[in-house]
Design an enzyme around this catalytic site. Structure first.
Site, PDB file in Angstrom:
ATOM      1  N   LYS A   9       0.822  -1.220   0.000  1.00 27.19           N
ATOM      2  CA  LYS A   9       0.000   0.000   0.000  1.00 27.19           C
ATOM      3  C   LYS A   9       0.859   1.276   0.000  1.00 27.19           C
ATOM      4  CE  LYS A   9      -3.966  -2.253   2.269  1.00 27.19           C
ATOM      5  NZ  LYS A   9      -4.943  -2.177   3.404  1.00 27.19           N
ATOM      6  N   TYR A  49     -12.235  -2.240  -3.675  1.00 26.47           N
ATOM      7  CA  TYR A  49     -12.685  -2.386  -2.286  1.00 26.47           C
ATOM      8  C   TYR A  49     -14.203  -2.249  -2.153  1.00 26.47           C
ATOM      9  CZ  TYR A  49      -8.174  -2.697   0.200  1.00 26.47           C
ATOM     10  OH  TYR A  49      -6.973  -3.116   0.727  1.00 26.47           O
ATOM     11  N   PHE A  57     -15.350   3.688   6.932  1.00 27.17           N
ATOM     12  CA  PHE A  57     -14.003   4.088   6.519  1.00 27.17           C
ATOM     13  C   PHE A  57     -13.774   3.978   5.007  1.00 27.17           C
ATOM     14  CE2 PHE A  57     -13.882  -0.395   7.896  1.00 27.17           C
ATOM     15  CZ  PHE A  57     -13.434  -1.018   6.735  1.00 27.17           C
ATOM     16  N   ARG A  85      -1.630 -14.103   4.861  1.00 33.42           N
ATOM     17  CA  ARG A  85      -2.328 -13.350   5.908  1.00 33.42           C
ATOM     18  C   ARG A  85      -1.619 -13.497   7.254  1.00 33.42           C
ATOM     19  NH1 ARG A  85      -6.977 -10.834   4.375  1.00 33.42           N
ATOM     20  NH2 ARG A  85      -7.853 -10.866   6.464  1.00 33.42           N
ATOM     21  N   THR A  91      -5.194  -6.815  10.952  1.00 37.65           N
ATOM     22  CA  THR A  91      -5.525  -5.554  10.268  1.00 37.65           C
ATOM     23  C   THR A  91      -5.015  -4.340  11.052  1.00 37.65           C
ATOM     24  OG1 THR A  91      -7.549  -6.628   9.498  1.00 37.65           O
ATOM     25  CG2 THR A  91      -7.419  -4.241   9.240  1.00 37.65           C
ATOM     26  N   ARG A 102       2.663  -6.030   9.406  1.00 32.17           N
ATOM     27  CA  ARG A 102       1.920  -4.908   9.991  1.00 32.17           C
ATOM     28  C   ARG A 102       2.464  -4.512  11.355  1.00 32.17           C
ATOM     29  NH1 ARG A 102      -3.884  -7.024   7.683  1.00 32.17           N
ATOM     30  NH2 ARG A 102      -4.005  -5.660   5.853  1.00 32.17           N
ATOM     31  N   ASN A 112      -2.079   0.406   6.661  1.00 32.57           N
ATOM     32  CA  ASN A 112      -1.489  -0.789   7.256  1.00 32.57           C
ATOM     33  C   ASN A 112      -0.626  -1.596   6.287  1.00 32.57           C
ATOM     34  OD1 ASN A 112      -3.548  -1.787   5.735  1.00 32.57           O
ATOM     35  ND2 ASN A 112      -4.621  -2.837   7.395  1.00 32.57           N
ATOM     36  N   HIS A 115      -2.165  -5.413   1.583  1.00 28.68           N
ATOM     37  CA  HIS A 115      -3.447  -6.095   1.404  1.00 28.68           C
ATOM     38  C   HIS A 115      -3.158  -7.530   0.994  1.00 28.68           C
ATOM     39  CE1 HIS A 115      -7.331  -7.350  -0.201  1.00 28.68           C
ATOM     40  NE2 HIS A 115      -6.645  -7.836  -1.214  1.00 28.68           N
ATOM     41  N   GLU A 126      -9.346 -11.065  -7.611  1.00 28.34           N
ATOM     42  CA  GLU A 126      -8.414  -9.947  -7.415  1.00 28.34           C
ATOM     43  C   GLU A 126      -7.203 -10.071  -8.326  1.00 28.34           C
ATOM     44  OE1 GLU A 126      -9.680  -9.104  -2.752  1.00 28.34           O
ATOM     45  OE2 GLU A 126      -7.617  -9.698  -3.202  1.00 28.34           O
TER      46      GLU A 126
HETATM   47  P1  ATP Z   1      -6.995  -6.066   3.423  1.00 26.12           P
HETATM   48  O1  ATP Z   1      -8.356  -6.391   2.857  1.00 26.12           O
HETATM   49  O2  ATP Z   1      -6.498  -4.694   3.033  1.00 26.12           O
HETATM   50  O3  ATP Z   1      -6.008  -7.149   3.182  1.00 26.12           O
HETATM   51  P2  ATP Z   1      -7.904  -6.937   5.987  1.00 26.12           P
HETATM   52  O4  ATP Z   1      -8.533  -8.059   5.255  1.00 26.12           O
HETATM   53  O5  ATP Z   1      -6.984  -7.240   7.131  1.00 26.12           O
HETATM   54  O6  ATP Z   1      -7.107  -5.997   5.017  1.00 26.12           O
HETATM   55  P3  ATP Z   1     -10.486  -5.623   5.970  1.00 26.12           P
HETATM   56  O7  ATP Z   1     -11.441  -5.769   7.096  1.00 26.12           O
HETATM   57  O8  ATP Z   1     -10.727  -6.356   4.696  1.00 26.12           O
HETATM   58  O9  ATP Z   1      -9.004  -5.940   6.540  1.00 26.12           O
HETATM   59  O10 ATP Z   1     -10.365  -4.062   5.670  1.00 26.12           O
HETATM   60  C1  ATP Z   1      -9.815  -3.611   4.452  1.00 26.12           C
HETATM   61  C2  ATP Z   1      -8.939  -2.420   4.710  1.00 26.12           C
HETATM   62  O11 ATP Z   1      -9.740  -1.332   5.155  1.00 26.12           O
HETATM   63  C3  ATP Z   1      -7.912  -2.598   5.829  1.00 26.12           C
HETATM   64  O12 ATP Z   1      -6.730  -3.244   5.428  1.00 26.12           O
HETATM   65  C4  ATP Z   1      -7.643  -1.159   6.216  1.00 26.12           C
HETATM   66  O13 ATP Z   1      -6.735  -0.538   5.287  1.00 26.12           O
HETATM   67  C5  ATP Z   1      -9.010  -0.529   6.069  1.00 26.12           C
HETATM   68  N1  ATP Z   1      -9.714  -0.525   7.350  1.00 26.12           N
HETATM   69  C6  ATP Z   1     -10.271  -1.583   7.986  1.00 26.12           C
HETATM   70  N2  ATP Z   1     -10.815  -1.235   9.157  1.00 26.12           N
HETATM   71  C7  ATP Z   1     -10.604   0.112   9.292  1.00 26.12           C
HETATM   72  C8  ATP Z   1     -10.934   1.085  10.279  1.00 26.12           C
HETATM   73  N3  ATP Z   1     -11.575   0.757  11.387  1.00 26.12           N
HETATM   74  N4  ATP Z   1     -10.526   2.364  10.046  1.00 26.12           N
HETATM   75  C9  ATP Z   1      -9.870   2.718   8.926  1.00 26.12           C
HETATM   76  N5  ATP Z   1      -9.534   1.835   7.944  1.00 26.12           N
HETATM   77  C10 ATP Z   1      -9.888   0.560   8.121  1.00 26.12           C
HETATM   78 MG    MG Z   2      -9.730  -7.817   3.504  1.00 27.10          MG
END
Ligand code: ATP
Ligand code: MG
Length: 137
Positions: A9, A49, A57, A85, A91, A102, A112, A115, A126
């Site tokens: 990212k 997304y 968010f 993962r 996350t 992370r 973070n 992805h 994807e």
């Molecule tokens: P990713 O999909 O990016 O691999 P993830 O699967 O760990 O991450 P998701 O729940 O899918 O997490 O959320 C997607 C992305 O949205 C997160 O990686 C983060 O960048 C953002 N995100 C998630 N929760 C929050 C939050 N509470 N506040 C701000 N951004 C958030």
């Molecule tokens: Mg995710």
């Protein structure tokens, strides 16, 4: 063997962390079989997304992902989706196990650093979103 889609990212590309993050993948036995640096438009980030479109968010996430270039990549290995993962960590970096990407590099729950696809169907979708068949060997 399995393939997963990874994105380094903007917070990480900005801080020149691509090599350090790739070393974590390779040390875990994940092979980088495709990789390119791109600058997503807001429309492309929003589409990628869209599963999060109703989350509070979402707009912040889309703006962040389109703010600066990212590195999109395909990682391959045994159980690549779960393994990636694991290497990424939780996350929220505050909850991420030490040694994970992370825990070491993420700046916040939003910014973070990486992805990773979360299931075989999303990995397939994807990967196809970013790479053509010709780019995958
Ligand atoms: P990713 O999909 O990016 O691999 P993830 O699967 O760990 O991450 P998701 O729940 O899918 O997490 O959320 C997607 C992305 O949205 C997160 O990686 C983060 O960048 C953002 N995100 C998630 N929760 C929050 C939050 N509470 N506040 C701000 N951004 C958030
Ligand atoms: Mg995710």
């Amino acid at each position: 063997t399995e393939r997963t889609l990874s994105i380094i990212k903007p917070d990480a590309t900005r801080r020149n962390l691509t090599g350090k993050i790739n070393a974590k993948f390779e040390d875990a036995g994940l092979r980088i079989v495709a990789q390119k640096r791109i600058h997503l438009t807001k429309a492309q980030a929003g589409e990628f997304y869209k599963v999060h479109a109703e989350r509070p968010f979402y707009q912040e996430l889309v703006d962040f992902m389109a703010s600066e270039p990212v590195v999109v990549q395909v990682l391959e290995g045994d159980n690549a989706i779960a393994k990636n993962r694991e290497v990424m960590g939780a996350t929220n970096p505050a909850d991420a196990e030490s040694g994970t990407i992370r825990a070491e590099f993420a700046e916040s729950v939003g910014e973070n650093s990486v992805h990773g696809s979360d299931a075989p169907e999303t990995a397939k979708e994807e990967i196809a979103y970013f790479f053509s068949g010709l780019e995958l060997v």
